[in-house]
Design an enzyme around this catalytic site. Sequence first.
Site, PDB file in Angstrom:
ATOM      1  N   CYS A 157       8.379  15.270  76.274  1.00 34.08           N
ATOM      2  CA  CYS A 157       8.932  16.613  76.219  1.00 34.08           C
ATOM      3  C   CYS A 157      10.135  16.696  75.285  1.00 34.08           C
ATOM      4  O   CYS A 157      10.820  15.720  75.043  1.00 34.08           O
ATOM      5  CB  CYS A 157       9.377  17.122  77.596  1.00 34.08           C
ATOM      6  SG  CYS A 157       8.196  16.794  78.888  1.00 34.08           S
ATOM      7  N   LYS A 192       3.394  13.411  69.336  1.00 37.72           N
ATOM      8  CA  LYS A 192       3.744  12.586  68.184  1.00 37.72           C
ATOM      9  C   LYS A 192       4.629  11.420  68.603  1.00 37.72           C
ATOM     10  O   LYS A 192       4.469  10.306  68.147  1.00 37.72           O
ATOM     11  CB  LYS A 192       4.463  13.452  67.149  1.00 37.72           C
ATOM     12  CG  LYS A 192       4.896  12.713  65.893  1.00 37.72           C
ATOM     13  CD  LYS A 192       3.696  12.368  65.043  1.00 37.72           C
ATOM     14  CE  LYS A 192       4.059  11.639  63.771  1.00 37.72           C
ATOM     15  NZ  LYS A 192       2.874  10.928  63.240  1.00 37.72           N
TER      16      LYS A 192
HETATM   17  O1  M6R Z   1       6.412   6.477  66.582  1.00 42.12           O
HETATM   18  P1  M6R Z   1       5.615   5.225  66.768  1.00 42.12           P
HETATM   19  O2  M6R Z   1       5.182   4.616  65.475  1.00 42.12           O
HETATM   20  O3  M6R Z   1       6.340   4.212  67.632  1.00 42.12           O
HETATM   21  O4  M6R Z   1       4.320   5.668  67.544  1.00 42.12           O
HETATM   22  C1  M6R Z   1       3.404   4.728  68.019  1.00 42.12           C
HETATM   23  C2  M6R Z   1       2.092   5.374  68.427  1.00 42.12           C
HETATM   24  O5  M6R Z   1       2.296   6.253  69.484  1.00 42.12           O
HETATM   25  C3  M6R Z   1       1.454   6.135  67.262  1.00 42.12           C
HETATM   26  O6  M6R Z   1       1.268   5.305  66.155  1.00 42.12           O
HETATM   27  C4  M6R Z   1       0.072   6.691  67.679  1.00 42.12           C
HETATM   28  O7  M6R Z   1      -0.797   5.668  67.946  1.00 42.12           O
HETATM   29  C5  M6R Z   1      -0.448   7.611  66.571  1.00 42.12           C
HETATM   30  N1  M6R Z   1      -0.526   8.948  67.062  1.00 42.12           N
HETATM   31  C6  M6R Z   1      -1.782   7.217  66.038  1.00 42.12           C
HETATM   32  O8  M6R Z   1      -2.183   8.047  64.996  1.00 42.12           O
END
Ligand code: M6R
Length: 588
Positions: free
Chosen positions: A2, A583
């Site tokens: 959130c 995201k």
């Molecule tokens: O912000 P981050 O790189 O730590 O996020 C990790 C994952 O949540 C992120 O890469 C997720 O797997 C993506 N939405 C994939 O496209």
Amino acid sequence: MCGIVGVVCDENCQDYIFEGLKLVQYRGYDSVGICQKNGEQLKIDKTKGLIDKLITKTTPLPGAKVAIGHTRWATHGAVSEENAHPIEGKNKEWVVVHNGIIENYQQLMCDLQKEGEVFKTQTDTEAIALLLSLNNFDSPIKNMIWAIKHLKGSYAICAVKKQEENCIYAAKYKSPLYAFCNDEIAMLASDPICFPEGDYYKLEDGELCVAKKGNIVFYNMRGEEIQKTKQRFQKIRAMADKGDYQHFMLKEIYETPEALKRVAKNFLNVDFGAIKKLKFKNVKLIGCGTAYHSCLMGAAYFRKYLKIDAEAIFASELRYDDYVIGPHTLCIFISQSGETADTIAALEKAKAKKAKIISFTNVPYSTIASLSQIVLPISAGPEIAVASTKAYSCQVAGLYLLTQALKSEKHFYKAIKQVSELAQTTEKFFVNMADFAQDIAQKQKIYFIGKGSDYITALEAALKLKEISYINCWALPAGELKHGTLSLIESKTPVIVISTNKSVHEKVMNSALEAKSRGAKLYLISYKPPQICELENFEFCLSLPKAPQPLLCILAILPMQLLSYNVSLIKGYDPDKPRNLAKSVTVE
Ligand code: M6R
């Protein structure tokens, strides 16, 4: 997860909230709400769905000088209007927005129910609102301290009290919260991108504040006033504009060449001497989702080019497993957002074990960056779409540069040239995947196979496609098909074959043909065009432009990202905002 935003100002406070909520929407977007306050008058509007729906629904509360807003990613309670925040306590005495998870919520609920309190929502947040209303201390900040002493878990809270003057009470523990003020306005938010230009405050765990127009006072858990220094404003996660693109995802894929150029440029400024001085014997690369796939690629580079024992670990696994980590371990934490809760927790565990900590993040002011000894810049620029695209390519390029820099200066400069040239190659390699996507969009399940780094590309391609098309996708090393999964191959089962490594190409083809013999339809992404005699084996063949072998994986993922985007569109979904996701994943 959130996103929360709060504002105290003279007029149009709802507009600040709507603007801010759009900027923190990357933290969740299943429902959204706002509470406006003018003296003792409170007006709450909330809705399922996106901010524009809330904007249409909300009328300004005349004279409102305070507002708090929230964009939700459901953890406790269904996605519904009633469970959307703001959440009110008894008689609307306190109204709260919350980011985080209250882990002892069940116990609190039982205790509060015994006191006669009635829960109107299924949220853990309601326990906070009810706790705040339980006492009548002489100062509302005491209510805040008393209430949060009962909480276990994580929280960033903004609360307003009906009978108090126009101000916001806020507290932070393990969920981010930032504060801003000038003569005209005071603001609180999950991310400083919501603030106007100017320096801001970062609340630390266990800190609270009272925000009034032109003045924010900070407190510790003993209720004593504390002085805080401001942080420099570095607006990097600005709300990018979609420009002429229909979606952020497409725009971000097309931004890959520019982003790669930036990686090469920014890595020229990295102090690799400081990294060498860390004196490590083994390397763990830690991340989640797409970032974990970069970790796999990075670990392979470390093993191949530096002959160092290196492995990739899911951050969510490192937290609870017995990985051997100590003072001689270099831990590289990869995170686009720099706020992923699992990655932060894994970092804290590695730190406690005295490992050397490097982070590789796209957000220099993020929590992960602030906890690290050395920070490497991903340099992708703002990435708004939930599906990570250009950030992945930058992570892989950066890890390649890192290993080459640790090998020798000569290797590093050669690699810089290779990445710069790769950027130019990608400019001309945005293939039309529309027809392929039409075919794939009809499928119920899709397999991706590859060997070595191509298996990692297969993993990333499968994640991308499943994430935004909701098709069941599975990646596996080509040689593993015959050890079980082959039983799932039936007539016309799609198998996407990735092959960028000449030395194992024939092996990969053998595995692919084993699948074809059981009825699979094969699709090929390869470093070379298939021979005429091979053509009949494939429904679709795409050969990659020439590039150094270790960087071919960046070329191979591009058409897979475009494929996923097209499939999502064909199926009528919003590729920027896939269902159930966010995201930035800031809860465990
Ligand atoms: O912000 P981050 O790189 O730590 O996020 C990790 C994952 O949540 C992120 O890469 C997720 O797997 C993506 N939405 C994939 O496209």
